[in-house]
Scaffold this motif. Structure first.
Motif, PDB file in Angstrom:
ATOM      1  N   SER A 273      -8.824   1.964   6.214  1.00 50.36           N
ATOM      2  CA  SER A 273      -8.318   0.852   5.428  1.00 50.36           C
ATOM      3  C   SER A 273      -9.329  -0.267   5.428  1.00 50.36           C
ATOM      4  O   SER A 273     -10.043  -0.470   6.410  1.00 50.36           O
ATOM      5  CB  SER A 273      -6.991   0.342   6.005  1.00 50.36           C
TER       6      SER A 273
ATOM      7  N   VAL B 293      -7.060  11.521  -0.590  1.00 45.46           N
ATOM      8  CA  VAL B 293      -7.064  10.056  -0.488  1.00 45.46           C
ATOM      9  C   VAL B 293      -8.206   9.650   0.435  1.00 45.46           C
ATOM     10  O   VAL B 293      -8.262  10.061   1.588  1.00 45.46           O
ATOM     11  CB  VAL B 293      -5.725   9.521   0.058  1.00 45.46           C
TER      12      VAL B 293
ATOM     13  N   VAL C  85      -8.804   7.793  -4.544  1.00 50.64           N
ATOM     14  CA  VAL C  85      -8.631   9.243  -4.458  1.00 50.64           C
ATOM     15  C   VAL C  85      -9.874   9.926  -5.013  1.00 50.64           C
ATOM     16  O   VAL C  85     -10.431   9.485  -6.028  1.00 50.64           O
ATOM     17  CB  VAL C  85      -7.387   9.687  -5.265  1.00 50.64           C
TER      18      VAL C  85
ATOM     19  N   ALA D  68       1.039   4.273  -2.970  1.00 46.13           N
ATOM     20  CA  ALA D  68       0.824   5.689  -2.760  1.00 46.13           C
ATOM     21  C   ALA D  68       2.033   6.507  -3.213  1.00 46.13           C
ATOM     22  O   ALA D  68       1.896   7.590  -3.759  1.00 46.13           O
ATOM     23  CB  ALA D  68       0.553   5.947  -1.281  1.00 46.13           C
TER      24      ALA D  68
ATOM     25  N   ARG E 295      -9.441   6.195   0.757  1.00 44.23           N
ATOM     26  CA  ARG E 295      -9.192   4.891   1.371  1.00 44.23           C
ATOM     27  C   ARG E 295      -7.903   4.301   0.816  1.00 44.23           C
ATOM     28  O   ARG E 295      -7.516   4.572  -0.315  1.00 44.23           O
ATOM     29  CB  ARG E 295     -10.335   3.906   1.044  1.00 44.23           C
ATOM     30  N   ARG E 296      -7.254   3.499   1.612  1.00 41.49           N
ATOM     31  CA  ARG E 296      -6.165   2.654   1.115  1.00 41.49           C
ATOM     32  C   ARG E 296      -6.598   1.213   1.328  1.00 41.49           C
ATOM     33  O   ARG E 296      -7.071   0.857   2.413  1.00 41.49           O
ATOM     34  CB  ARG E 296      -4.865   2.941   1.846  1.00 41.49           C
TER      35      ARG E 296
ATOM     36  N   SER F 294      -3.637   1.228  -8.447  1.00 46.32           N
ATOM     37  CA  SER F 294      -3.651  -0.129  -7.917  1.00 46.32           C
ATOM     38  C   SER F 294      -2.404  -0.898  -8.304  1.00 46.32           C
ATOM     39  O   SER F 294      -1.995  -0.902  -9.471  1.00 46.32           O
ATOM     40  CB  SER F 294      -4.895  -0.856  -8.460  1.00 46.32           C
TER      41      SER F 294
ATOM     42  N   SER G 242       0.822  -1.197   0.000  1.00 50.76           N
ATOM     43  CA  SER G 242       0.000   0.000   0.000  1.00 50.76           C
ATOM     44  C   SER G 242       0.859   1.251   0.000  1.00 50.76           C
ATOM     45  O   SER G 242       0.578   2.212  -0.698  1.00 50.76           O
ATOM     46  CB  SER G 242      -0.909   0.001   1.232  1.00 50.76           C
TER      47      SER G 242
ATOM     48  N   GLY H 123      -9.647   8.172   5.260  1.00 45.90           N
ATOM     49  CA  GLY H 123      -8.345   7.551   5.345  1.00 45.90           C
ATOM     50  C   GLY H 123      -8.348   6.165   5.951  1.00 45.90           C
ATOM     51  O   GLY H 123      -7.322   5.684   6.378  1.00 45.90           O
TER      52      GLY H 123
ATOM     53  N   SER I 263      -5.037   2.710  -3.758  1.00 48.49           N
ATOM     54  CA  SER I 263      -5.458   3.959  -3.135  1.00 48.49           C
ATOM     55  C   SER I 263      -6.650   4.511  -3.885  1.00 48.49           C
ATOM     56  O   SER I 263      -6.639   4.560  -5.117  1.00 48.49           O
ATOM     57  CB  SER I 263      -4.317   4.988  -3.157  1.00 48.49           C
TER      58      SER I 263
END
Lengths: 194, 137
Positions: free
Chosen positions: A167, A108, A97, A15, A110-111, A89, A11, A165, A95
């Motif tokens: 996960s 951003v 965005v 990013a 979600r990761r 990806s 991850s 943010g 990520s």
């Protein structure tokens, strides 16, 4: 524990490989025939990665580069409110965005600890559907879950975009198996004659 | 065609292959690359004896499977994608044309087109091997 470390590293790499061109409001108009005035493409730069481009629907010319990656795949779509959702990806992370249509600024949302392609945003803009692969079970349980994960059936995932943010929860071996059994194979949105 | 491709419509809340409704194309044909719009389901129709024949037309289907609109595609289509806009009114179409060394290998280009209320309109033809993938509106 070992798999958790591998996922987190993936991850972070995903990013880091994203460049950020300057922000500006995103066009949201329509042409006289009713089609949106812009569309999105992902252009491949040979071995130099990918560019998410905003293009003019009238003639296809590029208007703006939105995201550049060195290795990660990119997918993007517009939500009903005009915001643009882009996903970068890698094989072990992604990520999500969001570009604000008024300012063009990106955030951003979600990761993820997995790849994410073939994205689609729900009509209310709160959920994101994507395709991923159960690629990590080899390290968890070499019995029922072993094997080359990339060749396993694809899975359809629906992620909640609300929150900030966060996960996605790490998949367990049981989770992967149940997701596969209830999953949806891809192939519906793209195809090849060869 | 060895195994004609059907379109499956899932219950969004309970997606199961066993209970999904299925739309089959006419005999000898199959569907791929679906996009669901307010006007109907857009899909590429493939017909032929090959194991994976190229799509030759876009069709618009009702949820019951009736074809109520169609638009021709170029010959020798290889890769093919569709994407709807956020309002589910317009469809972005990409057709990568050309493959192999025979008749279909003589001309290679990527066509991006828009399917909307005005019909299917070509936005741009880019010659050569495809380096651009349409992602969405």
């Amino acid at each position: 524990m070992a798999i958790a470390a591998v996922i987190v590293v993936g991850s972070v790499v995903a990013a880091r490989h994203v460049d950020q061109p300057a922000a500006a409001p995103l066009p949201t108009g329509v042409l006289p025939d009713g089609t949106p005035s812009t569309f999105l493409t992902v252009d491949t730069r040979g071995s130099h990665g990918h560019i998410l481009r905003l293009r003019d629907t009238h003639d296809g010319r590029p208007l703006r580069d939105l995201v550049r990656t060195r290795t990660d795949d990119i997918d993007a779509t517009r939500a009903v409110d005009g915001s643009l959702i882009a996903v970068t990806s890698s094989s072990c992370g992604a990520s999500i965005v969001r570009f604000d249509p008024g300012t063009g600024r990106r955030r951003v949302m979600r990761r993820l600890h997995e790849s994410a392609t073939e994205i689609a945003v729900s009509p209310d803009g709160r959920r994101l559907a994507y395709i991923t692969r159960p690629f990590c079970p080899t390290f968890h349980c070499p019995g029922a879950c072993s094997g080359p994960g990339m060749r396993a059936p694809n899975m359809l995932v629906v992620a909640d975009l609300r929150g900030r943010g966060g996960s996605a929860p790490k998949r367990t071996c049981r989770g992967i198996r149940s997701a596969v059994s209830a999953g949806v194979r891809t192939g519906g949105t793209s195809s090849s004659a060869r | 065609m060895s195994a004609p491709q059907q379109l499956l419509i899932f219950d969004a809340a309970h997606p199961r292959f066993a209970t999904a409704s299925r739309l089959s194309a006419r005999h000898g044909c199959g569907y791929s690359a679906p996009a669901w719009t307010n006007a109907g389901i857009i899909a590429a129709e493939r017909c032929g004896e090959d194991s994976h024949p190229p799509p030759h037309r876009l069709v618009r289907l009702s949820p019951s499977g009736a074809v109520d609109g169609s638009w021709p595609l170029p010959d020798c289509v290889d890769g093919f994608w569709t994407r709807t806009d956020a309002s589910h009114t317009n469809v972005l179409v990409q057709a990568d044309v050309g493959y192999g060394d025979d008749r279909c290998g003589s001309s290679r280009f990527s066509r991006v087109a828009a399917l909307g209320e005005g019909g299917l309109r070509t936005i741009i033809d880019q010659p050569g091997e495809p380096t651009t993938i349409t992602s969405g509106w």
